[in-house]
Write an enzyme that holds these catalytic residues in place. Structure first.
Site, PDB file in Angstrom:
ATOM      1  N   LYS A 110       0.865  -1.453   0.153  1.00 41.08           N
ATOM      2  CA  LYS A 110      -0.131  -0.025   0.011  1.00 41.08           C
ATOM      3  C   LYS A 110       1.060   1.137   0.040  1.00 41.08           C
ATOM      4  CE  LYS A 110      -3.113   2.850   2.512  1.00 41.08           C
ATOM      5  NZ  LYS A 110      -4.117   3.163   3.706  1.00 41.08           N
ATOM      6  N   GLY A 171      -8.320   9.745   8.865  1.00 42.80           N
ATOM      7  CA  GLY A 171      -8.767   9.686  10.312  1.00 42.80           C
ATOM      8  C   GLY A 171     -10.016  10.725  10.465  1.00 42.80           C
ATOM      9  N   ALA A 197      -9.519   5.383   3.086  1.00 42.46           N
ATOM     10  CA  ALA A 197      -9.536   6.772   4.154  1.00 42.46           C
ATOM     11  C   ALA A 197     -10.866   7.532   4.299  1.00 42.46           C
ATOM     12  CB  ALA A 197      -8.412   7.750   3.980  1.00 42.46           C
ATOM     13  N   GLY A 198     -11.105   8.035   5.417  1.00 45.94           N
ATOM     14  CA  GLY A 198     -12.547   8.799   5.704  1.00 45.94           C
ATOM     15  C   GLY A 198     -13.555   8.480   5.984  1.00 45.94           C
ATOM     16  N   ALA A 219      -9.766   1.718   8.788  1.00 46.77           N
ATOM     17  CA  ALA A 219      -9.108   1.438  10.118  1.00 46.77           C
ATOM     18  C   ALA A 219      -9.766   2.064  11.284  1.00 46.77           C
ATOM     19  CB  ALA A 219      -7.335   1.600  10.187  1.00 46.77           C
ATOM     20  N   THR A 220      -9.339   3.279  11.361  1.00 49.10           N
ATOM     21  CA  THR A 220      -9.863   3.954  12.615  1.00 49.10           C
ATOM     22  C   THR A 220     -11.319   4.126  12.835  1.00 49.10           C
ATOM     23  OG1 THR A 220      -9.557   6.001  11.675  1.00 49.10           O
ATOM     24  CG2 THR A 220      -7.856   5.609  12.827  1.00 49.10           C
TER      25      THR A 220
END
Lengths: 273, 74
Positions: A110, A171, A197-198, A219-220
């Site tokens: 990645k 994030g 992301a996002g 992820a987060t």
């Protein structure tokens, strides 16, 4: 409900697997491992998500490390996807990718090359340069990129195996900020498009899939949720639901209401008089 | 004569010129869950040293050795 993750993924994947660089995945949810407070909690969330491909970062070994994320992925049969997080130049990213190849015994990467550590937005010039070098070196390159259709085209042109545009900055949990650009990237791309992301919650993941993305990477949204396992499960279902909706074909948007019940044969129930 | 190697930014002294394998063994001795070197990669002066060459690659005074592990992220 009692369905196992495999059964849930499998019901969706039959005849519609995710294929990246010739490798087949039954889950369209790619997970990251950042932000989890403990490895045990991370493991429970990854298992609940049904993911088969999960990113890891490369960092200096240090004392007091709590177990190994490498062992965790291996015992759950999840492929590790090393990233180049924290790199600001093509040369840093290329070296980090080579270290990731060595550490994780995979030529998949990645690719992240960010412009600064405040916005964490990709640096398009360095990104394309690193991608070209790594593809030439035999890597299977999955670049984290802006939601820019032209940049996506350039990355595909140099031989990237997938395109991974951001929905919103890393994030932020703001969801898909520019759905028209994501749809434009999907419309043109001949390689899989992974919304990266996002993502903030399940509806964001479903929206990305409804727009035609082939997978979602997050992820987060899971690791920092109040209940990561439950959010992981929500994401698994959201990705499946979004993919199904994409294939099902949504109805056109209308400016005016359209009754769904027949207008003929209504009873005369004018009781007002 | 001691040989001083920079390992992950810190100076580490060896009695004689170590191999990459020696440096890694010393560094991982204090790390829990290091999986016997699995999930680990090494660069010497910004060049990746493949695992198969660790035993035969010598390291000398002033060399910078980076020992990285797959960890949570991304």
């Amino acid at each position: 409900m009692n369905a196992t993750p495999d059964a849930v993924n499998g019901a969706h994947a039959a005849g519609d697997p995710l294929v990246i660089a010739g490798r087949t995945f039954s889950s369209r949810l790619i997970m990251g491992t950042g932000g989890a407070p403990s490895l045990a909690g991370l493991e429970a969330a990854l298992v609940a998500s049904g993911t088969e491909l999960t990113t890891v970062a490369l960092r200096r070994v240090h004392t007091g490390t709590e177990g190994s994320v490498w062992d965790l992925l291996e015992r759950n049969g999840i492929r590790a996807l090393p990233n180049t997080a924290g790199c600001f130049t093509a040369s840093e990213a290329v070296l980090t990718a080579k270290l990731g190849r060595e550490a994780c015994e995979t030529d998949w990467v990645k690719l992240e090359v960010v412009a600064d550590d405040v916005s964490l937005l990709p640096d398009p010039i360095e990104l394309v340069s690193a991608a070209r070098t790594l593809v030439d070196d035999g890597f299977t390159v999955l670049p984290y990129t802006n939601d820019d259709p032209i940049l996506a085209r350039k990355l595909a042109d140099v031989g990237c195996a997938a395109i991974m545009p951001l929905g919103a900055p890393i994030g932020t949990g703001l969801g898909v900020l520019n759905p028209r650009n994501i749809a434009a990237i999907v419309a043109e791309s001949e390689v899989p498009v992974v919304l990266d992301a996002g993502i903030g919650t399940a509806s964001d993941a479903a929206q990305a899939m409804e727009l035609g993305c082939d997978a979602v990477l997050l992820a987060t949204a899971v690791t920092r949720a109040a209940d990561p396992v439950r959010m992981a499960r929500a994401m698994r279902h959201a990705v499946i639901a979004g993919r199904e909706a994409f294939h099902a074909g949504r109805i056109p948007r209308r400016e005016e209401a359209l009754a769904s019940s027949p207008t003929d044969g209504r009873a005369n129930l004018d009781l007002a008089m | 004569m001691t040989v001083s190697i920079i390992v992950n930014g810190d100076e580490v002294a060896f009695d004689r010129r170590p191999s990459v394998e020696d440096v890694v063994a010393r560094a991982l001795a204090d790390v829990d869950g290091a999986s016997g070197g699995r999930g680990i990669a090494v660069a010497v002066n910004s060049d990746v040293v493949p695992r198969s060459s660790w035993a035969t690659t010598p390291v000398d005074t002033g060399d910078r050795v980076e020992i990285l592990a797959a960890t949570q992220g991304g």
